[in-house]
Design a protein around this motif. Structure first.
Motif, PDB file in Angstrom:
ATOM      1  N   THR A 122      27.393 -88.571  25.389  1.00 32.45           N
ATOM      2  CA  THR A 122      28.295 -89.249  24.478  1.00 32.45           C
ATOM      3  C   THR A 122      27.847 -88.977  23.049  1.00 32.45           C
ATOM      4  N   ALA A 123      28.618 -89.481  22.093  1.00 24.98           N
ATOM      5  CA  ALA A 123      28.275 -89.359  20.671  1.00 24.98           C
ATOM      6  C   ALA A 123      28.514 -90.696  19.996  1.00 24.98           C
ATOM      7  N   VAL A 124      27.596 -91.085  19.115  1.00 17.33           N
ATOM      8  CA  VAL A 124      27.724 -92.326  18.350  1.00 17.33           C
ATOM      9  C   VAL A 124      27.519 -92.018  16.878  1.00 17.33           C
ATOM     10  N   ASP A 125      28.003 -92.915  16.017  1.00 20.24           N
ATOM     11  CA  ASP A 125      27.849 -92.697  14.577  1.00 20.24           C
ATOM     12  C   ASP A 125      26.382 -92.768  14.155  1.00 20.24           C
ATOM     13  N   ARG A 126      25.720 -93.852  14.577  1.00 20.15           N
ATOM     14  CA  ARG A 126      24.307 -94.034  14.254  1.00 20.15           C
ATOM     15  C   ARG A 126      23.606 -94.678  15.427  1.00 20.15           C
ATOM     16  N   GLU A 150      20.556 -89.210  37.350  1.00 17.39           N
ATOM     17  CA  GLU A 150      21.406 -88.951  36.194  1.00 17.39           C
ATOM     18  C   GLU A 150      20.524 -88.737  34.975  1.00 17.39           C
ATOM     19  N   ASN A 151      20.983 -87.912  34.052  1.00 15.35           N
ATOM     20  CA  ASN A 151      20.358 -87.758  32.738  1.00 15.35           C
ATOM     21  C   ASN A 151      21.344 -88.234  31.681  1.00 15.35           C
ATOM     22  N   PHE A 152      20.827 -88.550  30.502  1.00 15.36           N
ATOM     23  CA  PHE A 152      21.661 -89.160  29.475  1.00 15.36           C
ATOM     24  C   PHE A 152      21.389 -88.496  28.133  1.00 15.36           C
ATOM     25  N   PHE A 153      22.461 -88.047  27.462  1.00 19.47           N
ATOM     26  CA  PHE A 153      22.335 -87.332  26.192  1.00 19.47           C
ATOM     27  C   PHE A 153      23.222 -88.008  25.145  1.00 19.47           C
ATOM     28  N   VAL A 154      22.651 -88.247  23.969  1.00 17.28           N
ATOM     29  CA  VAL A 154      23.394 -88.913  22.896  1.00 17.28           C
ATOM     30  C   VAL A 154      23.292 -88.089  21.620  1.00 17.28           C
ATOM     31  N   ILE A 164      15.737 -87.755  30.081  1.00 17.73           N
ATOM     32  CA  ILE A 164      15.632 -87.099  31.379  1.00 17.73           C
ATOM     33  C   ILE A 164      14.997 -88.078  32.361  1.00 17.73           C
ATOM     34  N   LEU A 165      15.753 -88.493  33.344  1.00 22.81           N
ATOM     35  CA  LEU A 165      15.291 -89.506  34.287  1.00 22.81           C
ATOM     36  C   LEU A 165      14.504 -88.854  35.434  1.00 22.81           C
ATOM     37  N   PRO A 166      13.610 -89.618  36.065  1.00 18.53           N
ATOM     38  CA  PRO A 166      12.681 -89.006  37.021  1.00 18.53           C
ATOM     39  C   PRO A 166      13.311 -88.529  38.312  1.00 18.53           C
ATOM     40  N   GLY A 167      14.365 -89.185  38.769  1.00 18.89           N
ATOM     41  CA  GLY A 167      15.002 -88.744  39.997  1.00 18.89           C
ATOM     42  C   GLY A 167      14.325 -89.274  41.252  1.00 18.89           C
ATOM     43  N   PRO A 168      14.833 -88.882  42.418  1.00 20.73           N
ATOM     44  CA  PRO A 168      14.351 -89.423  43.682  1.00 20.73           C
ATOM     45  C   PRO A 168      13.022 -88.809  44.109  1.00 20.73           C
ATOM     46  N   ARG A 169      12.350 -89.513  45.002  1.00 25.18           N
ATOM     47  CA  ARG A 169      11.175 -88.959  45.662  1.00 25.18           C
ATOM     48  C   ARG A 169      11.621 -88.392  47.002  1.00 25.18           C
ATOM     49  N   LEU A 170      11.235 -87.159  47.297  1.00 25.11           N
ATOM     50  CA  LEU A 170      11.609 -86.525  48.553  1.00 25.11           C
ATOM     51  C   LEU A 170      10.470 -86.616  49.562  1.00 25.11           C
ATOM     52  N   GLY A 171      10.817 -87.004  50.770  1.00 27.36           N
ATOM     53  CA  GLY A 171       9.847 -86.989  51.852  1.00 27.36           C
ATOM     54  C   GLY A 171       9.635 -85.562  52.351  1.00 27.36           C
ATOM     55  N   PRO A 198      28.169 -79.206  21.193  1.00 27.65           N
ATOM     56  CA  PRO A 198      27.457 -80.476  21.326  1.00 27.65           C
ATOM     57  C   PRO A 198      27.376 -80.897  22.785  1.00 27.65           C
ATOM     58  N   GLY A 199      26.577 -81.916  23.059  1.00 23.22           N
ATOM     59  CA  GLY A 199      26.543 -82.493  24.391  1.00 23.22           C
ATOM     60  C   GLY A 199      25.955 -81.554  25.427  1.00 23.22           C
ATOM     61  N   THR A 200      26.579 -81.538  26.606  1.00 21.56           N
ATOM     62  CA  THR A 200      26.025 -80.814  27.742  1.00 21.56           C
ATOM     63  C   THR A 200      26.841 -79.578  28.107  1.00 21.56           C
ATOM     64  N   GLU A 201      27.631 -79.075  27.195  1.00 20.87           N
ATOM     65  CA  GLU A 201      28.466 -77.912  27.450  1.00 20.87           C
ATOM     66  C   GLU A 201      27.611 -76.660  27.622  1.00 20.87           C
TER      67      GLU A 201
END
Length: 312
Positions: free
Chosen positions: A17-21, A91-95, A107-114, A290-293
């Motif tokens: 997403t994008a925010v002003d500040r 999920e990851n999140f970009f601003v 960048i989120l850690p994600g699942p643990r795999l057995g 911008p963003g994730t393109e």
């Protein structure tokens, strides 16, 4: 027949997403909302598809986010080969902060795999028929996956005559190059960690890459150097491409766009210098959005005419 398959052990959906500040406490209302499939190998497969090629994407899916990830890739025409895991896909999140012209990347850690879960990936790769000529292993390893995971992939690929292309970092990169791979795509940080050196200019970085080739850690090193441009190093030559004069807006997906274009052209039989030229253009094409393109084909073609290749 699909000549290219990609492996992404730790995929994600990238929300931007994008925010002003950006300020504390206050509700920050996003101007935009975008969800893209993410993870190194998945992005490589998406770029190859955009450029007119075909690549099979191999990745785990978990929970509702995993289902959405598969749906997003289906909508782009990317062929998926998946296996189920117990935990939720990350999920990851970009601003983008519009006022300051800055981007924040979470960048989120994600699942643990057995063990049975990550072993399933190796079984899927080994069972591919016909086996791809190019196998691209890319991205971080989830918790629970051993550092030598990509080295194990290399041991599957070699007897089948496939070229293993690797884009990762840290212990996973070190373990795979100890096994020996066909091509690696480090950035400067990853190259510093792998070589154990502190180069100060493009020539020293290229020399460090050449040493890896001579030690048979990789047959080819495609080194992305940020403001220094990029280099492609083989036993026979060192090719250098100065940066294209653009105004970067986001670094998300630039390395994956570079690698996707490089592999696509190599799989099509192009000379390595031609593949390198298109890769540099694709990386730059991702930077201007911008963003994730990721890169767009028309912009890759336009920027390719601006790429200068020097033989060092």
């Amino acid at each position: 027949m699909t000549d290219i398959a990609t492996i992404t052990p730790n995929p994600a959906i990238d929300l931007s997403t994008a925010v002003d500040r950006i300020v504390p406490v206050a509700k920050l209302r996003g101007r935009t909302q975008r969800r893209d499939p993410g993870g190194g190998g998945i992005n490589v497969a998406r770029v190859i598809r955009r450029l007119g090629g075909d690549a099979r994407a191999i990745y785990p899916v978990g929970g509702a986010i995993g289902i959405l990830l598969r749906q997003l890739l289906d909508s782009e025409g990317v062929t998926s080969h998946t296996w189920r895991i117990a935990a939720e896909t990350r999920e990851n999140f970009f601003v983008d902060e519009i006022g300051a012209g800055k981007q924040y990347r979470f960048i989120l850690p994600g699942p643990r795999l057995g063990e049975t879960e990550w072993q399933e990936c190796l079984k899927l790769v080994a069972a591919i028929e016909p086996f791809p000529r190019f196998l691209v292993a890319s991205g971080s390893l989830p918790d629970g996956v051993p550092d030598d995971f990509y080295a194990r992939v290399a041991r599957i690929a070699k007897p089948r005559g496939a070229k293993l292309i690797l884009d990762t970092s840290g212990p996973a990169l070190a373990a795979a190059t100890a096994e020996g791979v066909d091509l690696i795509k480090p950035n400067l940080r990853e190259m510093r960690e792998l070589s154990g050196s502190e180069p100060s200019d493009a020539y020293e970085w290229e020399t460090a890459a050449r040493e890896l080739v001579e030690r048979k850690k990789a047959a080819v090193v495609a080194l992305t150097m940020g403001h220094l441009g990029a280099a492609l190093v083989t036993r026979e030559a060192i090719l250098r491409a100065p940066p294209i004069p653009i105004t970067p807006r986001s670094a998300v997906g630039a390395g994956d766009s570079f690698l996707g274009a490089l592999v696509w052209r190599l799989a099509g039989g192009a000379a390595i210098a031609d593949a390198f030229r298109l890769a540099v253009a694709a990386g730059a094409a991702a930077l201007i959005h911008p963003g994730t393109e990721l890169c767009r084909p028309d912009e890759v073609a336009r920027l390719a005419d601006q790429v200068t290749i020097e033989t060092v």
